[in-house]
Each structure stands twice: as structure tokens, then as C-alpha cells.
Design a protein around this motif. Structure first.
Motif, PDB file in Angstrom:
ATOM      1  N   GLN A 178      27.138  24.192  29.858  1.00  0.00           N
ATOM      2  CA  GLN A 178      28.266  24.504  30.739  1.00  0.00           C
ATOM      3  C   GLN A 178      29.371  25.307  30.026  1.00  0.00           C
ATOM      4  OE1 GLN A 178      29.788  21.059  32.878  1.00  0.00           O
ATOM      5  NE2 GLN A 178      31.135  22.300  34.120  1.00  0.00           N
ATOM      6  N   ARG A 179      29.160  25.661  28.774  1.00  0.00           N
ATOM      7  CA  ARG A 179      30.166  26.397  28.002  1.00  0.00           C
ATOM      8  C   ARG A 179      29.641  27.759  27.580  1.00  0.00           C
ATOM      9  NH1 ARG A 179      35.182  24.097  28.523  1.00  0.00           N
ATOM     10  NH2 ARG A 179      34.941  21.867  28.762  1.00  0.00           N
ATOM     11  N   HIS A 234      41.669  28.172  30.938  1.00  0.00           N
ATOM     12  CA  HIS A 234      40.989  27.794  29.697  1.00  0.00           C
ATOM     13  C   HIS A 234      41.839  28.163  28.483  1.00  0.00           C
ATOM     14  CE1 HIS A 234      36.996  26.204  30.795  1.00  0.00           C
ATOM     15  NE2 HIS A 234      37.223  26.864  31.930  1.00  0.00           N
ATOM     16  N   THR A 256      37.478  24.171  35.780  1.00  0.00           N
ATOM     17  CA  THR A 256      37.688  25.459  36.428  1.00  0.00           C
ATOM     18  C   THR A 256      36.972  26.570  35.665  1.00  0.00           C
ATOM     19  OG1 THR A 256      39.364  27.047  37.190  1.00  0.00           O
ATOM     20  CG2 THR A 256      39.856  25.870  35.169  1.00  0.00           C
ATOM     21  N   THR A 257      36.807  27.702  36.335  1.00  0.00           N
ATOM     22  CA  THR A 257      36.269  28.896  35.672  1.00  0.00           C
ATOM     23  C   THR A 257      37.378  29.882  35.306  1.00  0.00           C
ATOM     24  OG1 THR A 257      35.906  30.013  37.779  1.00  0.00           O
ATOM     25  CG2 THR A 257      34.069  28.700  36.905  1.00  0.00           C
ATOM     26  N   SER A 258      38.609  29.536  35.562  1.00  0.00           N
ATOM     27  CA  SER A 258      39.747  30.424  35.333  1.00  0.00           C
ATOM     28  C   SER A 258      39.969  30.698  33.839  1.00  0.00           C
ATOM     29  CB  SER A 258      41.013  29.801  35.927  1.00  0.00           C
ATOM     30  OG  SER A 258      42.167  30.429  35.424  1.00  0.00           O
ATOM     31  N   HIS A 306      33.554  28.850  29.962  1.00  0.00           N
ATOM     32  CA  HIS A 306      32.637  28.467  31.040  1.00  0.00           C
ATOM     33  C   HIS A 306      31.389  29.345  31.011  1.00  0.00           C
ATOM     34  CE1 HIS A 306      31.194  27.492  35.078  1.00  0.00           C
ATOM     35  NE2 HIS A 306      31.900  26.385  34.918  1.00  0.00           N
ATOM     36  N   SER A 313      29.645  30.584  33.255  1.00  0.00           N
ATOM     37  CA  SER A 313      29.524  31.602  34.303  1.00  0.00           C
ATOM     38  C   SER A 313      30.185  32.929  33.921  1.00  0.00           C
ATOM     39  CB  SER A 313      30.150  31.091  35.606  1.00  0.00           C
ATOM     40  OG  SER A 313      31.552  30.935  35.447  1.00  0.00           O
ATOM     41  N   TRP A 314      30.896  32.947  32.815  1.00  0.00           N
ATOM     42  CA  TRP A 314      31.613  34.160  32.434  1.00  0.00           C
ATOM     43  C   TRP A 314      30.667  35.239  31.906  1.00  0.00           C
ATOM     44  CZ3 TRP A 314      36.131  31.841  29.053  1.00  0.00           C
ATOM     45  CH2 TRP A 314      36.981  31.101  29.879  1.00  0.00           C
ATOM     46  N   CYS A 319      35.715  20.324  32.019  1.00  0.00           N
ATOM     47  CA  CYS A 319      35.523  21.700  32.489  1.00  0.00           C
ATOM     48  C   CYS A 319      35.788  21.838  33.991  1.00  0.00           C
ATOM     49  CB  CYS A 319      34.117  22.179  32.137  1.00  0.00           C
ATOM     50  SG  CYS A 319      33.977  23.981  32.091  1.00  0.00           S
TER      51      CYS A 319
END
Length: 182
Positions: free
Chosen positions: A150-151, A86, A80-82, A111, A113-114, A78
Motif C-alpha cells: 500500500q506504499r 502525506h 488518503t492518496t493526497s 501511496h 496509487s501514485w 494510510c
């Protein structure tokens, strides 16, 4: 619904040594498992798939968007948050997994954080990629998304929101690894 007993190869050091495959799969079969789940695709060689067939074991490929490979002797996970990264990773690893004709593909997706909206965008595009690629000989391969730290399914609350979301309701298939909620 049928329950299948599948052995994860996570932590099985024998999988990295071809000479140990026969004894590893003999033990797994003797323990009553119907298949194995691989972490990453680095050792999914023709020989690996052949020995699974020799032991009549199903294969589940686990893929990790923006990760799932070894770099400098470290497991990359994992990165990146892009959203686009992904999705690109989802597509390329799905294509790679299809080359070994697995029974199922289990994905650590996105991710944590989305936002819900971003997660919905991700899954809508995943469904489109699956519709494009899971045809012909691959039409019966099941794709699931795992509950994992984290997902996107990092918590029961986020998971509930996504499973009940009007755009995704009834379409998402998950692998409920509930240990990640504890």
C-alpha cells in the motif's frame, strides 16, 4: 556497513504496560538485540526512552504517513492518496519522532496509487524537510523508507524505478522488508 539486530515491538503486548517494560527489555537484551523499533509514537514517553537508555538499547521510530495512531480503538493507516496530506504527515511525525532522539526513523511513505512522477515529487519534498530538520543534534539520525504494501515501495518493480530515477538515484535509503513483496 554494520549489521544491527533490532527487535520490532509490533505484536509485543507488554509494551502497553509500563509494569512489564523491565522484563520485556531484559528479555530483548538477553536475546542479543541492540535496539527496538516502535510502531507509532503513542507510548514514547520520557519513561520509555529512559528505560531504553537504562538497558542500552537503540530506538528506531516507525512512522506511517497519514496514519500511525489509534482512533476508536482501531489502528489508522494510510487514510488518503493526497500528496500534500502525506507531506504534512511526514513533517509532523518526523518532528514528533525527533523529540525522542531516535537512532533511526523508518517510514511507511506515500501511496501505491501514485505515478513515478508523483512519488519523485514526494521524495524531493521529503529530502527538503529532512535537510531543514535534521541539523545540529539530529544531524546523524538516519531516515529510511520501508518496502511495504500500500506504499510507494509496494513492489520490486516500482522500487527499482524509484531507486534508479535520476533525481533520486543515490539519495533514497530504504528498509527492505522483503516480506511485503511475497
Amino acid at each position: 556497513m554494520k549489521l544491527s539486530m533490532i527487535k520490532s515491538l509490533w505484536g509485543c503486548s507488554e509494551v502497553n504496560d509500563k509494569k512489564q517494560w523491565s522484563s520485556l527489555f531484559t528479555r530483548i537484551k538477553k536475546e542479543g538485540y541492540e535496539g527496538v523499533e516502535t510502531i507509532g509514537l503513542t507510548y514514547l514517553l520520557e519513561d520509555f526512552v529512559k528505560i531504553l537508555a537504562d538497558f542500552n538499547l537503540k530506538l528506531i521510530c516507525q512512522i506511517h504517513t497519514t496514519g500511525g495512531y489509534i482512533e476508536n480503538n482501531e489502528y489508522v493507516y494510510c487514510t488518503t492518496t493526497s500528496l500534500s496530506a502525506h507531506l504534512e504527515s511526514f513533517r509532523s511525525q518526523l518532528v514528533q519522532a525527533l523529540t525522542v532522539n531516535p537512532y533511526m526513523i523508518n517510514i511507511h511513505s506515500g501511496h501505491d496509487s501514485w505515478s513515478i512522477d508523483m512519488a519523485v515529487q514526494y521524495f524531493e519534498q521529503c529530502f527538503a524537510i529532512e535537510k531543514e530538520l535534521l541539523v545540529g543534534a539530529y544531524a546523524d539520525i538516519v531516515v529510511v523508507h520501508e518496502t511495504h504494501r500500500q506504499r510507494l515501495f509496494y513492489s520490486p518493480y516500482q522500487t527499482r524505478e524509484l531507486l534508479l530515477h535520476p533525481v533520486l538515484h543515490g539519495k533514497l535509503r530504504i528498509n527492505a522488508d522483503l516480506s511485503h513483496w511475497c
